[in-house]
Design an enzyme around this catalytic site. Structure first.
Site, PDB file in Angstrom:
ATOM      1  N   GLU A  11      44.695  36.739  32.429  1.00 30.47           N
ATOM      2  CA  GLU A  11      45.450  37.773  33.290  1.00 30.47           C
ATOM      3  C   GLU A  11      46.105  37.075  34.294  1.00 30.47           C
ATOM      4  O   GLU A  11      46.086  37.558  35.549  1.00 30.47           O
ATOM      5  CB  GLU A  11      44.802  38.810  33.883  1.00 30.47           C
ATOM      6  CG  GLU A  11      44.290  39.659  32.857  1.00 30.47           C
ATOM      7  CD  GLU A  11      43.440  40.993  33.417  1.00 30.47           C
ATOM      8  OE1 GLU A  11      43.076  41.092  34.586  1.00 30.47           O
ATOM      9  OE2 GLU A  11      43.262  42.029  32.614  1.00 30.47           O
ATOM     10  N   GLU A  48      41.271  43.430  25.923  1.00 26.90           N
ATOM     11  CA  GLU A  48      40.309  43.921  26.617  1.00 26.90           C
ATOM     12  C   GLU A  48      40.466  45.440  26.703  1.00 26.90           C
ATOM     13  O   GLU A  48      41.558  45.928  27.163  1.00 26.90           O
ATOM     14  CB  GLU A  48      40.178  43.771  28.106  1.00 26.90           C
ATOM     15  CG  GLU A  48      39.414  42.124  28.224  1.00 26.90           C
ATOM     16  CD  GLU A  48      39.512  41.749  29.830  1.00 26.90           C
ATOM     17  OE1 GLU A  48      39.432  42.832  30.586  1.00 26.90           O
ATOM     18  OE2 GLU A  48      39.922  40.730  30.175  1.00 26.90           O
TER      19      GLU A  48
HETATM   20  C1  GLA Z   1      40.226  42.511  33.776  1.00 26.56           C
HETATM   21  C2  GLA Z   1      39.586  41.104  33.678  1.00 26.56           C
HETATM   22  C3  GLA Z   1      38.172  41.409  33.291  1.00 26.56           C
HETATM   23  C4  GLA Z   1      37.614  42.462  34.158  1.00 26.56           C
HETATM   24  C5  GLA Z   1      38.252  43.615  34.030  1.00 26.56           C
HETATM   25  C6  GLA Z   1      37.580  44.846  34.626  1.00 26.56           C
HETATM   26  O1  GLA Z   1      40.652  42.945  32.536  1.00 26.56           O
HETATM   27  O2  GLA Z   1      40.299  40.387  32.882  1.00 26.56           O
HETATM   28  O3  GLA Z   1      37.636  40.241  33.516  1.00 26.56           O
HETATM   29  O4  GLA Z   1      37.759  42.171  35.681  1.00 26.56           O
HETATM   30  O5  GLA Z   1      39.605  43.457  34.360  1.00 26.56           O
HETATM   31  O6  GLA Z   1      36.308  45.027  34.290  1.00 26.56           O
END
Ligand code: GLA
Ligand code: CA
Length: 764
Positions: free
Chosen positions: A176, A253
């Site tokens: 991210e 995700e």
């Molecule tokens: C983002 C991050 C993960 C985690 C989620 C929330 O997507 O990439 O590592 O922190 O948020 O749980």
């Protein structure tokens, strides 16, 4: 000897079996040349005790997943620079091989930054020993450390790539990054280090949000999108489809639930909504990874924190995931399994039975020693320095000095800054407790203090920030301590690390009952080991170790009141327990429950930003802007008619697009160059209404950097709705950007907005 030819023959057969292939095709992933939908279960090997790995893997298989997706936690493997550990619970290659044994593929996300509500987002704390380090940038020192780690990781995992006979089908580059910075060169550097580590035989990919993936998207990497339960799937993928019409689509995700912070409501997400989202993706041929499928536990000191509005993570990472923290099926599990069965070519295996659960009758921790009576040798330092400067990574640190002059009652003692929870003692007597979550960095002395008074400041580090630019999060006291205008000097520093060996070396005395910070020691006997949930409801704040295993942090404020104690760490006969309680227990006893308690907030329950009797008075105030926003999701920009300056911002939602509550997911103010102003010092001062009964929808959610969290008013509250934010300093702003809630059909979209910005506080 006669066996040898047979063995050789078997080896030759294995070697000659054609390796599988996995690739990114036009509009689809291809496994051995055939279209393949990735159905991945995100699970984290350090969050599961190693003896239970196989059980949890079989649970994922029984759920209907075909792949496991896992982060690699750099700081778990390299606790000291250049010293690596890939054994026991850190044997990530073994975890992958176990997945292969059960016919599952693996997606590896080696970071180096992973977020994951994990201490410092997976980066090692010792990076902060270099004072000017710039994490997640092209800082040569940072890149050199990343390269050294990835190279070592490659030795473990590169041989497990699919083409080499293993089961790793994809590897992620950074995490991210668009939510952190815009710097394609950096992402390219990380990509090159991942390749140099040997990950050359699998597709590499990037994951980001729908709103940010284009900032750093590299031409030669696959792009995937992260979002959560309730999201509008079509809308989430629209920009990606436009940018890359031929790309296979994957939600890298899909958030099944959410994580818990100390002092805030336990988070849950609706099971039906989660299953609907996955059905929606499967119907469209979209691959996914369910984050988390099994969250597990953030044992020891590995929990991270969010900031702004510093907020540390609970030890449980249950996440309201389909497989519970202790590895049990849940209603979410059954609902999802029913769907995934429809998409499977053969009947799914039954989930394995969970490890047995036991209860442990109450037992006393009958030996104790005050923390002050068992201090290690001090280190002198003229000026305050953070924990890292004393080569301490985690735990508790004590700063002691003597007052150079008499202090008057009411004088301010300021600690710049407390990271993260401090107790201040004068000649052994508790004066104050300061909590970074509340920006409590100063207090008025409750009494006169003579010159020479012994001042002890005991600071507990609660987990380094794992998201946003605040990951440069040094612990202890970061800068200085002031008495009035005088900076205090001549300190003695005592390092109290959280490793078991340090806690176990304390000479606790039978029958002692110290008040205040102390180590407590006890034992219980078992006829047979089993999983249990240690009940900490009688304890204050600290850490627990059982048979040498650090279970995690506890804090009476909740919502988590029990700590998961895996049966594989217990034994028949005697089991040893140590508790460090920085406040002190109400009663020094413990028991093991058959059920966890994860949703019991205690103490001051109200985290809302409106004190009783307060009402914002805007009469006589002049808005700097007034505008109508368009209906529909996504970021919207409002440019002010003329730039304005001030420290106090008030946003008034006069009307919403549809009747019901008002909500805002994120809010940015734009500087004269049109760039978002930093929000680290922002502080919500007032919100007329906040939904805290059914959600954590407090006002500070508009600047917590998370697009999936939001401020929302209660359904009964009537517009107009106002939010007041202290920007921390005077700022010049030319406009604002606002993001409404992103979920499909979510309420609260603002329609008519008034903005106020001024130097003096608003009347409340
Ligand atoms: C983002 C991050 C993960 C985690 C989620 C929330 O997507 O990439 O590592 O922190 O948020 O749980
Ligand atoms: Ca938010």
């Amino acid at each position: 000897m006669r066996l040898l030819p047979t063995l050789l023959c078997a080896a030759a057969l294995t070697l000659s079996a054609p390796a599988e292939t996995f690739s990114v095709g036009k509009g689809a992933f291809l496994l051995n040349g055939e279209p393949f939908i990735v159905k991945a279960a995100e699970v984290h090997y350090p969050r599961i005790p190693e003896p239970y790995w196989e059980h949890r893997i079989r649970m994922c298989k029984a759920l209907g997943m075909n792949t496991l997706c896992l982060y690699v936690f750099w700081n778990f493997h390299e606790r000291e620079p250049g010293v690596f550990d890939f054994s026991g619970n850190a044997d990530v290659a073994k975890f992958c091989r176990l997945a292969q044994k059960h016919g599952l593929y693996v997606i590896v996300r080696p970071g180096p930054y992973v977020c994951a509500e994990w201490e410092m987002g997976g980066l090692p704390w010792w990076l902060l020993q270099k004072e000017d380090i710039r994490l997640r940038t092209n800082d040569p020192h940072y890149l050199a450390c990343v390269g050294r780690f990835l190279k070592r990781l490659g030795q473990e995992l590169a041989p497990l790539q699919l083409a080499r006979g293993g089961n790793i089908i994809m590897v992620q580059v950074e995490n991210e990054y668009g939510a952190y910075a815009t710097d394609k060169t950096h992402v390219a550097n990380i990509r090159d280090l991942v390749r140099a580590a040997g990950f050359t035989d699998v597709p590499l990919f990037q994951c980001d949000w729908s709103s940010t993936f284009q900032r750093n998207g590299l031409d030669d990497l696959l792009w995937t999108i992260n979002f959560g339960t309730g999201a509008d799937i079509e809308a989430q993928f629209r920009p990606l489809k436009a940018a890359r019409p031929d790309s296979p689509l994957m939600c890298s995700e899909f958030w099944s639930g959410w994580f818990d912070h100390w002092g805030r409501r336990h988070e849950t997400r609706d099971a039906d909504a989660m299953v609907r989202g996955i059905r929606d993706m499967l119907d469209r041929g979209i691959s996914f990874s369910l984050y988390m499928t099994h969250g597990g536990t953030t044992f020891g000191w590995w929990g991270g924190a969010n900031n702004p509005a510093y907020s540390a993570m609970c030890s449980s990472y249950d996440y309201d995931a389909p497989i519970s923290e202790a590895g049990h099926v849940t209603p979410k599990f059954h609902k999802l399994r029913a769907l995934l069965q429809q998409h499977a070519t053969a009947p799914l295996p039954e989930p394995p039975a969970p490890p047995p659960v036991i209860t442990v009758p109450p037992f006393a921790l009958d030996r104790a020693v005050s923390l002050f009576d068992t201090l290690p040798a001090p280190k002198p330092t003229e000026t305050i320095r953070p924990m890292e400067a004393f080569n301490q990574g985690w735990g508790t640190i004590l700063y002691a000095t003597q007052l150079p002059r008499a202090a008057k009652k009411g004088e301010t003692l300021a600690i710049d800054e407390v990271h993260d929870w401090a107790q201040v003692f004068a000649d052994g007597k508790l004066l104050a407790r300061l909590d970074r979550r509340k920006k409590e960095f100063a207090f008025a002395l409750p009494a006169d203090l003579p010159a020479g008074t012994k001042l002890d400041i005991l600071v507990e580090a609660m987990g380094r920030v794992n998201f946003g630019s605040s990951i440069h999060d040094r612990k202890g006291i970061t800068k200085q301590v002031r008495l009035g205008d005088d900076v205090l000097t001549s300190w003695q520093v005592f390092n109290l690390p959280p490793e078991h060996a340090f806690a176990a070396a304390k000479a606790a005395k039978p029958g002692a009952h110290p008040s205040g910070p102390a180590y407590w020691v006890g034992a219980f006997d078992l006829a047979a080991a089993g999983d249990t949930f240690l009940d900490l409801r009688d304890w204050g704040k600290g850490m627990v170790w059982v048979n040498g295993h650090p279970l995690g942090r506890f804090w009476e404020i909740g919502p988590q009141q029990t700590l998961y104690l895996p049966g594989c760490w217990l034994r028949e006969g005697r089991n040893e327990v140590i508790v460090l309680d920085l406040k002190g227990p109400r009663s020094p006893t413990l028991q093991g429950l058959g059920q966890p308690i994860l949703d019991q907030l205690r103490g001051n329950l109200s985290d809302t930003h409106r004190k009783p009797g307060q009402a914002l008075d805007l009469s006589g105030e002049r808005p700097i802007a007034e505008a109508d926003l368009r209906a529909g999701g996504g970021w919207q920009t409002l440019t002010f008619p003329t730039p304005a300056s001030g420290r106090y911002l008030c946003l008034e939602i006069r009307a919403t697009q549809a009747p019901g509550p008002a909500a805002i997911a994120e809010l940015d103010l734009l500087d004269p160059d049109g760039k978002p102003l930093p929000r680290e010092d922002w502080r919500a001062l007032y919100a007329d209404s906040e939904e805290t009964r059914s959600a954590n929808a407090t006002a500070d959610k508009v600047y917590d950097l998370q697009e999936s969290t939001f401020w929302q008013t209660t359904p009964e509250a009537k517009p107009p709705h106002a939010l007041v934010i202290d920007l921390g300093a005077e700022r010049r702003a030319t406009g604002l950007c606002l993001l409404p809630r992103a979920e499909k059909g979510a309420p609260g979209q603002p329609k008519t907005l008034r903005v106020y910005l001024k130097d003096s506080p608003f009347r409340l």
